[in-house]
Write an enzyme that holds these catalytic residues in place. Sequence first.
Site, mmCIF file in Angstrom:
data_model
loop_
_atom_site.group_PDB
_atom_site.id
_atom_site.type_symbol
_atom_site.label_atom_id
_atom_site.label_comp_id
_atom_site.label_asym_id
_atom_site.label_seq_id
_atom_site.Cartn_x
_atom_site.Cartn_y
_atom_site.Cartn_z
ATOM 1 N N CYS A 67 0.955 -0.718 0.261
ATOM 2 C CA CYS A 67 0.069 -0.053 0.445
ATOM 3 C C CYS A 67 0.672 0.436 -0.115
ATOM 4 O O CYS A 67 1.693 1.749 0.926
ATOM 5 C CB CYS A 67 -0.716 0.093 1.221
ATOM 6 S SG CYS A 67 -1.894 1.273 1.231
ATOM 7 N N CYS A 70 0.067 3.716 2.906
ATOM 8 C CA CYS A 70 0.572 2.552 4.077
ATOM 9 C C CYS A 70 2.202 3.380 4.613
ATOM 10 O O CYS A 70 2.644 3.275 5.142
ATOM 11 C CB CYS A 70 0.376 1.472 4.413
ATOM 12 S SG CYS A 70 -1.309 1.143 3.611
#
Length: 155
Positions: A67, A70
């Site tokens: 991600c 992230c």
Amino acid sequence: MRQIVCPACSAANRIPDEKNPSSAGCGRCHEPLFAGRPFEVNRAQLNAHRASTRGAAVLVDVWAPWCGPCQAMAPQFAASAALLEPDVRLLKLDSDAEPQAASELGVRGIPTLILFQDGAVVGQRSGLMSSDQIVAWTRQALARVSARTAPESER
């Protein structure tokens, strides 16, 4: 009195109010209870922190290695630890490695921050945030909880 879970061995440690929790070590493994950084946890470790931490909050970053947001938030979350400890324990839960835990937490998108106080969810927010935003959101959520639980004479 606070009760803090050791990030190394998951033992619950009681810390008297008069002791500085920042310098406390684990009674079982002698590792520092706080290190100014988030700790990676699995489902069992997260559950231990949720069940046994008292007098401090637990902030969990649910993320995944693939991600992009992230990855961008990881250093921001790490910087937040130095500003929030010892009042808040910061943990990271990899949703790919622990999909059942992420599902149990009701995570629908990542990154997601989940704030616990005495085992209960008191805040949840998804999306990329800066360190300043993480700290402000956490403190505001804890202030709301504190205001709701304060005796009538203190409100």
